[in-house]
Scaffold this motif. Sequence first.
Motif, PDB file in Angstrom:
ATOM      1  N   CYS A  18       0.826  -1.206   0.000  1.00 49.68           N
ATOM      2  CA  CYS A  18       0.000   0.000   0.000  1.00 49.68           C
ATOM      3  C   CYS A  18       0.862   1.259   0.000  1.00 49.68           C
ATOM      4  CB  CYS A  18      -0.905   0.033   1.227  1.00 49.68           C
ATOM      5  SG  CYS A  18      -2.008  -1.383   1.376  1.00 49.68           S
ATOM      6  N   ALA A  19       0.312   2.351  -0.480  1.00 50.59           N
ATOM      7  CA  ALA A  19       0.993   3.642  -0.389  1.00 50.59           C
ATOM      8  C   ALA A  19       1.227   3.974   1.087  1.00 50.59           C
ATOM      9  CB  ALA A  19       0.153   4.729  -1.051  1.00 50.59           C
ATOM     10  N   GLY A  20       2.435   4.373   1.409  1.00 52.08           N
ATOM     11  CA  GLY A  20       2.760   4.714   2.790  1.00 52.08           C
ATOM     12  C   GLY A  20       3.072   3.537   3.677  1.00 52.08           C
ATOM     13  N   CYS A  21       3.117   2.313   3.116  1.00 52.51           N
ATOM     14  CA  CYS A  21       3.383   1.127   3.930  1.00 52.51           C
ATOM     15  C   CYS A  21       4.761   1.226   4.571  1.00 52.51           C
ATOM     16  CB  CYS A  21       3.304  -0.126   3.068  1.00 52.51           C
ATOM     17  SG  CYS A  21       3.727  -1.650   3.971  1.00 52.51           S
ATOM     18  N   PRO A  22       4.852   1.058   5.891  1.00 51.66           N
ATOM     19  CA  PRO A  22       6.170   1.122   6.544  1.00 51.66           C
ATOM     20  C   PRO A  22       7.112   0.005   6.106  1.00 51.66           C
ATOM     21  CG  PRO A  22       4.493   0.366   8.100  1.00 51.66           C
ATOM     22  CD  PRO A  22       3.771   0.839   6.874  1.00 51.66           C
ATOM     23  N   HIS A  23       6.565  -1.122   5.665  1.00 50.47           N
ATOM     24  CA  HIS A  23       7.409  -2.222   5.219  1.00 50.47           C
ATOM     25  C   HIS A  23       8.240  -1.810   3.997  1.00 50.47           C
ATOM     26  CE1 HIS A  23       5.308  -4.521   8.076  1.00 50.47           C
ATOM     27  NE2 HIS A  23       4.362  -5.039   7.318  1.00 50.47           N
ATOM     28  N   MET A 228      14.402   8.979  -8.961  1.00 49.22           N
ATOM     29  CA  MET A 228      14.824   8.448  -7.670  1.00 49.22           C
ATOM     30  C   MET A 228      13.612   8.052  -6.841  1.00 49.22           C
ATOM     31  SD  MET A 228      17.407   7.765  -5.725  1.00 49.22           S
ATOM     32  CE  MET A 228      17.804   7.478  -4.008  1.00 49.22           C
ATOM     33  N   CYS A 229      12.558   8.839  -6.872  1.00 48.46           N
ATOM     34  CA  CYS A 229      11.360   8.562  -6.076  1.00 48.46           C
ATOM     35  C   CYS A 229      10.645   7.297  -6.532  1.00 48.46           C
ATOM     36  CB  CYS A 229      10.401   9.754  -6.131  1.00 48.46           C
ATOM     37  SG  CYS A 229       9.921  10.251  -7.808  1.00 48.46           S
ATOM     38  N   MET A 230      10.919   6.846  -7.755  1.00 47.31           N
ATOM     39  CA  MET A 230      10.282   5.639  -8.273  1.00 47.31           C
ATOM     40  C   MET A 230      10.911   4.374  -7.703  1.00 47.31           C
ATOM     41  SD  MET A 230       7.907   6.700 -10.373  1.00 47.31           S
ATOM     42  CE  MET A 230       7.551   5.300 -11.423  1.00 47.31           C
ATOM     43  N   LYS A 231      12.134   4.488  -7.171  1.00 48.10           N
ATOM     44  CA  LYS A 231      12.862   3.304  -6.722  1.00 48.10           C
ATOM     45  C   LYS A 231      12.233   2.645  -5.505  1.00 48.10           C
ATOM     46  CE  LYS A 231      17.381   4.540  -8.591  1.00 48.10           C
ATOM     47  NZ  LYS A 231      18.814   4.777  -8.296  1.00 48.10           N
ATOM     48  N   ILE A 232      11.396   3.369  -4.789  1.00 51.64           N
ATOM     49  CA  ILE A 232      10.786   2.806  -3.586  1.00 51.64           C
ATOM     50  C   ILE A 232       9.506   2.037  -3.914  1.00 51.64           C
ATOM     51  CG2 ILE A 232       9.283   4.724  -2.904  1.00 51.64           C
ATOM     52  CD1 ILE A 232      10.554   4.373  -0.049  1.00 51.64           C
ATOM     53  N   PRO A 235       2.827   3.054  -5.067  1.00 53.76           N
ATOM     54  CA  PRO A 235       1.812   3.136  -6.124  1.00 53.76           C
ATOM     55  C   PRO A 235       1.236   4.538  -6.309  1.00 53.76           C
ATOM     56  CG  PRO A 235       0.902   2.084  -4.171  1.00 53.76           C
ATOM     57  CD  PRO A 235       2.370   2.233  -3.928  1.00 53.76           C
ATOM     58  N   ALA A 236       1.503   5.439  -5.365  1.00 53.07           N
ATOM     59  CA  ALA A 236       1.010   6.811  -5.504  1.00 53.07           C
ATOM     60  C   ALA A 236       1.901   7.651  -6.415  1.00 53.07           C
ATOM     61  CB  ALA A 236       0.904   7.480  -4.132  1.00 53.07           C
ATOM     62  N   ILE A 237       3.102   7.147  -6.728  1.00 54.45           N
ATOM     63  CA  ILE A 237       4.059   7.919  -7.519  1.00 54.45           C
ATOM     64  C   ILE A 237       4.161   7.342  -8.924  1.00 54.45           C
ATOM     65  CG2 ILE A 237       6.417   8.817  -7.640  1.00 54.45           C
ATOM     66  CD1 ILE A 237       6.666   8.294  -4.644  1.00 54.45           C
ATOM     67  N   SER A 238       4.103   8.227  -9.914  1.00 53.39           N
ATOM     68  CA  SER A 238       4.257   7.819 -11.312  1.00 53.39           C
ATOM     69  C   SER A 238       4.985   8.932 -12.059  1.00 53.39           C
ATOM     70  CB  SER A 238       2.887   7.548 -11.948  1.00 53.39           C
ATOM     71  OG  SER A 238       2.087   8.720 -11.911  1.00 53.39           O
ATOM     72  N   MET A 239       5.249   8.692 -13.316  1.00 49.59           N
ATOM     73  CA  MET A 239       5.866   9.712 -14.167  1.00 49.59           C
ATOM     74  C   MET A 239       4.838  10.165 -15.200  1.00 49.59           C
ATOM     75  SD  MET A 239       8.999  10.127 -13.044  1.00 49.59           S
ATOM     76  CE  MET A 239       9.790  11.029 -14.387  1.00 49.59           C
ATOM     77  N   LYS A 240       4.662  11.475 -15.321  1.00 48.88           N
ATOM     78  CA  LYS A 240       3.742  12.033 -16.313  1.00 48.88           C
ATOM     79  C   LYS A 240       4.443  13.176 -17.036  1.00 48.88           C
ATOM     80  CE  LYS A 240      -0.788  10.848 -14.391  1.00 48.88           C
ATOM     81  NZ  LYS A 240      -2.126  11.378 -14.021  1.00 48.88           N
ATOM     82  N   GLU A 241       4.489  13.038 -18.336  1.00 47.11           N
ATOM     83  CA  GLU A 241       5.136  14.051 -19.176  1.00 47.11           C
ATOM     84  C   GLU A 241       6.561  14.324 -18.715  1.00 47.11           C
ATOM     85  OE1 GLU A 241       2.581  17.444 -19.245  1.00 47.11           O
ATOM     86  OE2 GLU A 241       0.967  16.398 -20.309  1.00 47.11           O
ATOM     87  N   GLY A 242       7.257  13.245 -18.332  1.00 45.57           N
ATOM     88  CA  GLY A 242       8.654  13.360 -17.973  1.00 45.57           C
ATOM     89  C   GLY A 242       8.931  13.854 -16.568  1.00 45.57           C
ATOM     90  N   LYS A 243       7.890  14.084 -15.782  1.00 45.41           N
ATOM     91  CA  LYS A 243       8.062  14.572 -14.413  1.00 45.41           C
ATOM     92  C   LYS A 243       7.351  13.636 -13.440  1.00 45.41           C
ATOM     93  CE  LYS A 243      10.169  18.513 -15.417  1.00 45.41           C
ATOM     94  NZ  LYS A 243      11.487  18.915 -14.899  1.00 45.41           N
ATOM     95  N   ALA A 244       7.868  13.592 -12.223  1.00 45.16           N
ATOM     96  CA  ALA A 244       7.215  12.779 -11.192  1.00 45.16           C
ATOM     97  C   ALA A 244       5.839  13.342 -10.883  1.00 45.16           C
ATOM     98  CB  ALA A 244       8.064  12.738  -9.938  1.00 45.16           C
ATOM     99  N   HIS A 245       4.912  12.438 -10.595  1.00 42.07           N
ATOM    100  CA  HIS A 245       3.535  12.846 -10.280  1.00 42.07           C
ATOM    101  C   HIS A 245       3.044  12.023  -9.099  1.00 42.07           C
ATOM    102  CE1 HIS A 245      -0.679  13.958 -10.787  1.00 42.07           C
ATOM    103  NE2 HIS A 245      -0.972  12.682 -10.718  1.00 42.07           N
ATOM    104  N   ILE A 246       2.361  12.656  -8.163  1.00 46.58           N
ATOM    105  CA  ILE A 246       1.833  11.967  -6.983  1.00 46.58           C
ATOM    106  C   ILE A 246       0.311  12.019  -6.993  1.00 46.58           C
ATOM    107  CG2 ILE A 246       1.715  11.974  -4.458  1.00 46.58           C
ATOM    108  CD1 ILE A 246       4.572  13.015  -4.420  1.00 46.58           C
ATOM    109  N   ASP A 247      -0.318  10.873  -6.888  1.00 47.73           N
ATOM    110  CA  ASP A 247      -1.779  10.765  -6.850  1.00 47.73           C
ATOM    111  C   ASP A 247      -2.259  11.137  -5.449  1.00 47.73           C
ATOM    112  OD1 ASP A 247      -4.446   9.983  -6.758  1.00 47.73           O
ATOM    113  OD2 ASP A 247      -4.117   8.143  -7.920  1.00 47.73           O
ATOM    114  N   PHE A 248      -2.938  12.262  -5.330  1.00 50.35           N
ATOM    115  CA  PHE A 248      -3.349  12.751  -4.015  1.00 50.35           C
ATOM    116  C   PHE A 248      -4.405  11.855  -3.367  1.00 50.35           C
ATOM    117  CE2 PHE A 248      -6.685  14.542  -6.628  1.00 50.35           C
ATOM    118  CZ  PHE A 248      -7.804  14.572  -5.791  1.00 50.35           C
TER     119      PHE A 248
END
Length: 264
Positions: A18-23, A228-232, A235-248
């Motif tokens: 899940c997004a935010g999972c401590p594991h 770099m943010c994708m390496k973790i 599922p809330a993080i993706s790339m859109k138009e070449g930039k990182a995007h976070i699903d609120f």
Amino acid sequence: PEAALPVPPLPVRPPVLCAGCPHRASFYAVKRAMEKLNEGLEEGAAPIEGVYCGDIGCYTLGSMAPLGMMDTCICMGASVSALHGMNKADEAGSHKRVAVIGDSTFIHSGVTGLINIAYNQSNSVVIVLDNSITGMTGHQQNPTTGLTIKGDPTTAVSLEALAHAVGINRVVVVDPYDLAATEKAIKEELEADEPSVVISRRPCVLLKYVKTKPPVKVNTEKCASCKMCMKIGCPAISMKEGKAHIDFTLCVGCKQLCKFGAIE
């Protein structure tokens, strides 16, 4: 009769923590600790490739890309016993292996393996992923939570006291959301020459009493598109138009990775 309409292509939804999972943070910290061990090697030395003994629980999803943090997964409690066996067979390689096991699985059948580690003295690092609940099967209580399966107050097993009681001298508690401190602690235990337990403790983000932070967003002007943010693997993080995007709608505000300060 009219022909049925064709089924539209469905989005690909692989199993994921899940997004935010401590594991997820715990796994990432272990991976970074292994990388740091390589940075300290003498020139020409063979690189250290970590061995990760996994177990049964929602954290088994750590085996999925991009984390890829499980080399074995047999049955409940087997991570600790597998690690112990590997390290007794090859003591020289003990500094590159860890076992990961959840708090409820550890109580269920992992503690017996830890007793063997203490009794037979293998230089083993056991990481207990303590999310304060039995997450895999629907948030049931367990002997570490202080509540019975019916929700009545009862005694709570202290993982720290239990590890000390079976003979483990090195017991460290970390918050996986503090990636730097968690990484540092794991690296220190891997370098130590005696058995140790790292308790990575933060409640499951889906528990009703856990209050999450407001969602964060990406400042596209600061984003360097380094991924770099994708390496973790959140599922809330993706790339859109070449930039990182976070699903609120998924983000819980843990704000883990960005060396450019683009996540605000």
